[in-house]
Scaffold this motif. Structure first.
Motif, mmCIF file in Angstrom:
data_model
loop_
_atom_site.group_PDB
_atom_site.id
_atom_site.type_symbol
_atom_site.label_atom_id
_atom_site.label_comp_id
_atom_site.label_asym_id
_atom_site.label_seq_id
_atom_site.Cartn_x
_atom_site.Cartn_y
_atom_site.Cartn_z
ATOM 1 N N GLY A 77 -21.780 -140.495 -9.489
ATOM 2 C CA GLY A 77 -21.020 -139.993 -10.630
ATOM 3 C C GLY A 77 -21.954 -139.792 -11.813
ATOM 4 O O GLY A 77 -23.156 -139.631 -11.645
ATOM 5 N N THR A 78 -21.388 -139.826 -13.010
ATOM 6 C CA THR A 78 -22.187 -139.692 -14.234
ATOM 7 C C THR A 78 -22.196 -141.039 -14.947
ATOM 8 O O THR A 78 -21.134 -141.619 -15.190
ATOM 9 N N GLU B 12 -18.479 -142.099 -14.478
ATOM 10 C CA GLU B 12 -17.358 -141.165 -14.463
ATOM 11 C C GLU B 12 -17.358 -140.401 -13.148
ATOM 12 O O GLU B 12 -18.349 -139.776 -12.776
ATOM 13 N N VAL B 13 -16.238 -140.486 -12.448
ATOM 14 C CA VAL B 13 -16.069 -139.704 -11.231
ATOM 15 C C VAL B 13 -14.580 -139.523 -10.981
ATOM 16 O O VAL B 13 -13.781 -140.401 -11.327
ATOM 17 N N MET B 14 -14.183 -138.404 -10.432
ATOM 18 C CA MET B 14 -12.779 -138.093 -10.114
ATOM 19 C C MET B 14 -11.852 -138.344 -11.322
ATOM 20 O O MET B 14 -10.801 -138.942 -11.194
ATOM 21 N N LYS B 15 -12.287 -137.890 -12.500
ATOM 22 C CA LYS B 15 -11.508 -138.005 -13.741
ATOM 23 C C LYS B 15 -11.225 -139.451 -14.136
ATOM 24 O O LYS B 15 -10.265 -139.743 -14.854
ATOM 25 N N ILE C 39 -15.232 -145.790 -14.343
ATOM 26 C CA ILE C 39 -15.281 -147.078 -13.661
ATOM 27 C C ILE C 39 -16.317 -147.952 -14.345
ATOM 28 O O ILE C 39 -17.453 -147.531 -14.586
#
Lengths: 77, 324
Positions: free
Chosen positions: A10-11, A40-43, A46
């Protein structure tokens, strides 16, 4: 010296929001439950937990950088 | 027989082959993002090919077994650990009561499928156990699994040590090539834009999920000028609402193409330039954020040939696993 690895791709962000201070700075104390950054991943954002104790030695990747699972995000001494 | 969820992973959900037949009512087919991997996992265990499994994206769950059984993990490459000891993917292996299944860091691909002998036996909703989270339908109360959940498991058939020869799997590509059949609204963009769409590199955006895979990195599209028809929005990418097929590519604002996947809506007001062919949709389910892809233009004949080829590959694997 334990490294904190990314649990997923993710980012990676150093701070809870663009205007905030980073979660950790060099020299800060780190406990296993502490959040050291966000992925940040899949909106979804985490929280990345330290999962180790020690002194924060710095981030290994720049803020807002794409990372892969297993990448080293930060070092704790 | 049941399985206890100790840690759920990121977004782990119960999926089977989905619930066809309700798309006209706005309820997507849903089901596994990589249908091939789900089928293979079930074949390895002698389950019905469409038995319900766990689909875990980017991160594996941690599961504890309440009885002896057999497990198979397929799809993405992620270290598989049984009580901390490595196990192989694409292989049926036995587990004992009290043992814990966990996973290491994702290495390749995006989604693993964890199948259990007998399949997950949650109630069927509209003919499927698949979880459609946005509609709160299927699975366990229509949501991803959570710590403390218990997964009921059905009655297994005859299970034995089985292993899939990886030479039978589709070879991986870099960059990944997704074959596209141009569609009804293809002529809304200029010829130069049409050429650029296929010539440029695109990258999977981190927003990609079960509804759609968003891509960025290519140039914004140029539209053929027109007076927007009555009922369409003012943006040139708007149309009077149309139907979206599985795999269709909408491009809101002409900037970032979104390939609609298993949990996507059935229609809307953005134009769609075409569709990724059905044979390549499983590939998308295994794309990580920031992966490079190229879109490749094909015609209907190529799309149908690719579908046949995919069926043939599946049949070869079915033969290999059911005679073994």
């Amino acid at each position: 010296m334990p490294d904190i690895q990314s649990p997923l791709p993710g980012t990676f962000y150093h701070a809870p929001s663009p205007d905030s201070e980073p979660f950790k700075k060099q020299g800060d104390q780190v406990s296993p439950e502490d959040t050291i950054g966000l992925i940040e991943v899949m909106k979804t954002f985490i929280e990345v937990k330290a999962e180790v104790s020690g002194t924060f030695e710095g981030f290994s990747v720049a803020d807002a950088t794409p990372v892969q699972a297993g990448d080293i995000l930060a070092k704790v001494g | 027989m049941a399985i206890k969820v100790r840690k759920p992973g990121l977004s782990t959900s119960i999926q089977d082959l989905g619930r066809p037949g309700y798309f006209h009512l706005g309820i997507p087919e849903g089901g596994a993002m990589d249908r091939f991997a789900l089928r293979a996992a079930n074949m390895l265990l002698g389950n019905d090919e469409g038995a319900a499994c766990l689909e875990a994206v980017f991160m594996g769950p941690e599961l504890e077994f309440e009885a002896d059984t057999w497990v198979a993990v397929t799809g993405a490459t992620m270290p598989i650990l049984l009580d901390g000891e490595p196990r192989e993917g694409w292989t049926a292996f036995p587990v004992s009561k009290g043992q814990v299944l966990s996973f290491g860091f994702l290495k390749e691909g995006a989604r693993i499928y964890i199948a259990f002998a007998g399949g997950i036996d949650t109630p069927m909703h509209l003919g499927s156990r698949s979880t459609y989270v946005i509609g709160a339908l299927g699975g366990l109360d229509g949501r991803p699994i959570a710590a403390g959940d218990t997964l009921p498991i059905g009655t297994p058939g005859k299970v034995s040590e089985r292993k899939l020869d990886r030479a039978l799997l589709r070879p991986s590509q870099n960059p990944v090539e997704l074959r596209v059949l141009p569609g009804l609204y293809w002529d809304r963009i200029t010829e130069a834009s049409q050429e650029r769409f296929f010539a440029e590199d695109w990258t999977v955006a981190p927003e990609a999920d079960r509804m759609g895979y968003r891509f960025r990195g290519g140039s914004p599209m140029e539209f053929v000028p027109r007076e927007q028809p009555f009922g369409a929005g003012s943006d040139p990418s708007n149309i009077v609402d149309g139907c979206y097929s599985y795999g269709s590519i909408q491009v809101p604002g002409g900037t970032e193409p979104i390939v609609l996947h298993r949990d996507a809506v059935s229609g809307g007001g953005y134009f769609t330039i075409g569709a990724v062919i059905s044979a390549d949709m499983d590939l998308i389910g295994q794309l990580q954020p920031n992966t490079k892809v190229r879109f490749v233009k094909v015609d209907m004949e190529t799309a149908l040939d690719a579908r046949k080829e995919r069926k043939k590959r599946l049949q070869t694997i079915r033969d290999a696993l059911t005679t073994a």
